[in-house]
Design a protein around this motif. Structure first.
Motif, PDB file in Angstrom:
ATOM      1  N   ARG A 108     118.830 -20.669  28.177  1.00 59.10           N
ATOM      2  CA  ARG A 108     119.012 -20.024  26.873  1.00 59.10           C
ATOM      3  C   ARG A 108     118.083 -20.677  25.852  1.00 59.10           C
ATOM      4  N   ASP A 155     111.019 -16.774  29.977  1.00 58.51           N
ATOM      5  CA  ASP A 155     112.408 -16.446  30.267  1.00 58.51           C
ATOM      6  C   ASP A 155     112.787 -16.938  31.657  1.00 58.51           C
ATOM      7  N   ASP A 191     120.680 -19.592  20.630  1.00 58.09           N
ATOM      8  CA  ASP A 191     120.618 -18.248  21.215  1.00 58.09           C
ATOM      9  C   ASP A 191     119.671 -17.323  20.455  1.00 58.09           C
ATOM     10  N   GLU A 233     116.489 -15.448  20.379  1.00 58.00           N
ATOM     11  CA  GLU A 233     115.498 -14.929  21.319  1.00 58.00           C
ATOM     12  C   GLU A 233     114.070 -15.087  20.811  1.00 58.00           C
ATOM     13  N   LYS A 275     106.571 -13.696  26.449  1.00 59.86           N
ATOM     14  CA  LYS A 275     107.963 -14.135  26.380  1.00 59.86           C
ATOM     15  C   LYS A 275     108.274 -14.974  27.615  1.00 59.86           C
TER      16      LYS A 275
END
Length: 311
Positions: free
Chosen positions: A240, A224, A244, A246, A222
């Motif tokens: 982001r 981020d 949005d 994820e 992931k």
């Protein structure tokens, strides 16, 4: 007289070889200085004389925030940065920084997709450990993102092993930050075309512990924002995924085949022998009590998995 002429000619040639030929040209605000020797230079590492400075080969000097000059084998070339016609943010958000050529906007990073670049497959078993190398490709929404994002401790990449293709469920062998210092501060800058934004030579250690083979199906990451990002000049920074979502920050690739270790094989063999002795499991002409045979964890009895009473 003839001898004197030869001496003058030799002296002129010697001076020409030592002094060389120097020209200076200026075009469209870009400066170019060159010094070419008539005999050439096979090493291609000649220094440059530029604005009363002596520069070695490949040395850079910045004249002002917008102009960077480089010495390249006796020739100094300068590149002038061009600021975009649109700042990328409303006028009231523009920040003027003396050290920067162009006005700056608050940093925005909007991610479209995250992609693991890893194709190796291998066999492993419970308790196995393997260190791998892989690369990462992050697709950025250029319309919504800043033209440049830089600072320190900006990005985080977590990695784990998952039983599910989307990375959901329990995370085995979780590593919260795969990036090293330079990876966490890698600068983003918009480029022409579709050139990817990538990280190479990333390292991650897979520990196949705490679960069973059914849990070790996918290698996931992931991408981020770091926990405490530090953008340059303390500019505001927002991160982001597109819409949005994820899931755009996560990618998983299938692992190889998980096989029983020698210890597990001995456990299964002992349990099968016990079932045969009890008459619950026969070989050849009789069927199993359950049509589905499950591989137990260490210490678990097959009779427990098949819900067979010991009485």
């Amino acid at each position: 007289m003839e001898r004197k002429g030869r001496v003058i000619l030799i002296g002129w040639l010697f001076a020409a070889l030592r002094i060389g030929f120097f020209t200076y040209a200026q075009d469209s605000g870009s400066s170019v200085a060159s010094g070419e020797s008539p005999i050439g230079n096979p090493d291609r590492t000649k220094p440059c004389s530029f604005r009363r400075q002596l520069l070695v080969h490949q040395q850079e000097v910045r004249i002002d925030p917008c102009t960077l000059c480089t010495c390249n084998n006796g020739r100094t070339s300068c590149i002038i940065e061009q600021c975009p016609s649109e700042g990328g943010c409303p006028p009231w958000e523009v920040v003027i920084i003396p050290e920067e050529c162009c006005p700056q906007c608050p940093y925005k990073m909007v991610v479209e997709n995250t992609n693991i670049l890893y194709e190796e497959t291998f066999e492993f078993s419970e308790g196995f450990t393997k260190r791998i190398r892989f690369a990462l490709d992050v697709e950025v929404d250029k319309r919504q993102s800043s033209r440049i994002v830089r600072g320190t401790n900006l990005w985080k990449l977590s990695a784990w092993i998952s039983p599910n293709e989307d990375g959901s469920g329990q995370k085995f062998s979780l590593e919260d930050q795969v990036f090293n210092y330079s990876g966490a501060e890698q600068e983003y800058k918009k480029k022409r075309g579709s050139r990817p934004w990538q990280w190479h030579e990333l390292r991650y250690t897979m520990n196949f512990q705490g679960g069973t083979c059914d849990d070790y199906k996918y290698f996931c990451v992931k991408f981020d924002e770091a926990d405490e990002p530090n953008p340059t000049y303390e500019l505001d920074f927002t991160f982001r995924p597109v819409d949005d979502d994820e899931a755009r920050l996560i990618d998983c690739v299938p692992l190889g085949e998980c096989k029983l270790s020698e210890d597990d094989k001995r456990v299964v063999s002992d349990e099968l022998d016990k079932l045969v002795r009890l008459g619950i499991l026969a070989v050849g002409h009789q069927s199993y009590t359950s049509p589905v045979f499950l591989i137990p964890k260490k210490g678990h009895k097959i009779s427990e998995l098949l819900r067979i009473s010991d009485t």
